[in-house]
Design an enzyme around this catalytic site. Structure first.
Site, mmCIF file in Angstrom:
data_model
loop_
_atom_site.group_PDB
_atom_site.id
_atom_site.type_symbol
_atom_site.label_atom_id
_atom_site.label_comp_id
_atom_site.label_asym_id
_atom_site.label_seq_id
_atom_site.Cartn_x
_atom_site.Cartn_y
_atom_site.Cartn_z
ATOM 1 C CD GLU A 1 5.600 19.643 16.607
ATOM 2 O OE1 GLU A 1 6.528 20.462 16.774
ATOM 3 O OE2 GLU A 1 5.678 18.443 16.958
ATOM 4 C CG HIS B 1 -5.805 30.946 44.266
ATOM 5 N ND1 HIS B 1 -6.469 31.635 45.261
ATOM 6 C CD2 HIS B 1 -6.117 29.636 44.446
ATOM 7 C CE1 HIS B 1 -7.127 30.788 46.021
ATOM 8 N NE2 HIS B 1 -6.934 29.564 45.547
ATOM 9 C CE LYS C 1 14.080 22.371 12.716
ATOM 10 N NZ LYS C 1 14.068 20.931 13.040
#
EC number: 5.3.1.9
Length: 545
Positions: free
Chosen positions: A351, A382, A510
């Protein structure tokens, strides 16, 4: 811009000279490499010897930093100059943890005085909850704390509370709610007794859609069970700057804790956003967290570049991104308590520096922030370490571990720590075809089969890594670790000539969500939707008729 700096062509030439050199050859020729490329600061150490660099690389990187006036820009941040140019704001998260008494004046505001006033209120409130003096509406003590926030109002506090769980008050349980899908808030509420639950609603503007939606759901749940809205005053507090909206929600203004525009969300865990941390861990441990960060601030501000941890880590990252063309960076903590650290750093790094426009408004012709990702190292071995060892991507790694053994877990930490060292060695050293073939023949495989299989067991190595070691997972060490990464991000932003302290990239989605939400709720919007979006809106509405 980076490509216009006088040291940039020197680094390009140097890269061409050493790009094929294997680190194992440097280790073979230089028996002092490990000790020379090792730094200790307080209880935190950095082994950066397993990087594809030599003394010339470092000399040139420090020259690059000087080309950018890095020292002067560090000072500008600490002094409160408005280095967040697009929002015309100072960047003073460092002031939140400052132990210095030299006041910082910002637009006629005494910054340290204001910060310490809020900290004093936070300590008093925290003490009242922890001691049992602050009671719920049935006079029960508080047992559960729910932090409702998102992004910087969630990730930092979540990471710290998880990392330092061993230091928590034994009566208190912490819960974090950020996702607006409804599942998370309902799952948390299902476990709680309203009479002993405290909600912290963390939103600077008190208008963040996701946070307010979750907070209103929590409020409705609470009022239905407590039977009276007046009880909200004892069970809800706010971290915000919007007094009017907080009061409309039903929260007493005396239970509102302020923070300021000079603190960005991803840098805010040191502020009132850290109220949940202080209640959970206590003011002594919160103070230690602040002190650890302050000591790293002082180190960053005063240490020569050659022995400056954030500067070194930042410059080494630039070396891989802009010269080796690395696109990704892995954070691998080898400690269960640090399991949320990678996603905290994801936000901090991406960000801040995920940008392509320079401070002058020009398109940048080079890469900036890499994709930052990670998981707990022992699990990652793994899962995706296969790609790191034998894949086609060069992905630098930060290994993070502690030296301190866990009590009542004999043998566990030795296994864990041996894997940290083994993985870092394997990434650096690799395994040649001849070594792989010899191992297979020694095991008794047929010669032709061994020759074929050996190709698949080759590890080229020369994969870079840092090893960050904490003596133990403690408040002061976590404070120092977070501040280290904050300043590393700052260094890289300076080198790339970008503003690390705005986040315009979160705005467009947004804005576009507003008319889409109107449509989903059955209202007509005048907005234009592309055919794909329009089709998906109709699909949703038809399904939910």
């Amino acid at each position: 811009m980076l490509t216009q700096l006088k040291t940039y062509p020197k680094l390009l030439k140097h890269y061409e000279e050493i790009k094929e050199v294997h680190m194992r050859d440097w280790f073979f020729k230089d028996k002092e490499r490990a000790s020379r490329y090792f730094l200790q600061f307080e209880s935190l150490s950095l082994d950066y010897s397993k990087n594809r660099l030599n003394d010339t690389t470092l000399k040139l990187l420090f020259e690059l930093a000087n080309d950018c006036s890095l020292k002067e820009k560090i000072e500008a941040m600490f002094k409160g100059e408005k280095i967040n140019t697009t929002e015309k704001r100072a960047v003073l998260h460092t002031a939140l943890r400052s132990l210095n008494d030299t006041e910082i004046l910002l637009d006629n505001m005494e910054v340290l005085k204001s910060i310490r006033s809020v900290l004093k209120r936070m300590r008093a409130f925290s003490d009242s909850v922890r001691s049992g003096k602050r009671l719920g509406y049935t006079n029960q003590v508080i047992t559960d704390i729910v932090n409702i926030g998102i992004g910087g109002s969630d990730l930092g506090a979540l990471m710290v509370c998880t990392a330092l769980k061993r230091y928590a008050h034994p009566r208190l349980k912490m819960h974090f709610v950020s996702n607006v899908d409804g599942t998370q808030i309902l799952d948390v509420l299902e476990k709680l007794n309203p009479a002993s639950t405290l909600f912290i609603v963390a939103s600077k503007t008190f208008s963040t859609q996701e946070t307010l939606t979750n907070a209103l759901t929590a409020r409705k749940w609470f009022v239905e069970r407590s039977g009276d809205e007046k009880h909200i005053a004892k069970h809800f507090v706010a971290v915000s700057t919007n007094k009017e909206a907080v009061q409309q929600f039903g929260i007493d203004e005396h239970n509102m804790f302020e923070f300021w525009d000079f603190v960005g969300g991803r840098y805010s865990l040191w502020s009132a956003i850290g109220l949940s941390i202080m209640i959970y861990l206590g003011k002594k441990n919160f103070n230690a967290l602040l002190k650890g960060a302050y000591l790293m601030d002082e180190h960053f501000r005063n240490a020569p570049f050659e022995s400056n941890l954030p500067v070194l880590m930042g410059l080494i990252g630039v070396w891989y991104i802009n010269f080796f063309q690395s696109k990704s960076h892995l954070i691998a903590p080898y400690d269960q308590y640090l399991r949320h650290f990678p996603k905290f750093i994801q936000q901090l790094d991406m960000e801040s520096n995920g940008k392509r426009i320079s401070k002058k408004g020009e398109i940048i012709p080079y890469d900036t922030c890499p994709v930052v990702w990670g998981d707990m190292g022992i699990n990652a071995q793994h899962a995706f370490f296969q790609l790191l060892h034998q894949g086609t991507h060069l992905i630098p790694i930060d290994f993070i571990a502690s030296l301190d053994k866990k009590p009542n877990a004999k043998g566990h930490h030795e296994i864990l720590f041996s894997n940290v060292l083994a993985q870092a060695q394997a990434f650096m050293k690799g395994k040649s075809y001849e070594e792989a073939l010899g191992e297979l023949l020694f095991k008794g495989l047929d010669k032709d089969e061994a020759k074929d299989l050996a190709h698949h067991r080759v590890f080229f190595g020369n994969r870079p890594s840092n090893i960050l070691l904490l003596e133990k997972i403690s408040p002061s060490n976590i404070g120092a670790l977070v501040a280290l990464y904050e300043h590393k991000v700052f260094v890289q932003g300076v080198i790339w000539d970008i503003n690390s302290f705005d986040q315009w990239g979160v705005e467009l989605g947004k804005e576009l969500a507003v008319p889409i939400l109107q449509e989903l709720e059955g209202h007509k919007s005048n907005a234009y939707f592309d055919s794909s979006t329009k089709h998906l809106i109709e699909l949703y509405k038809n399904y939910n008729q």
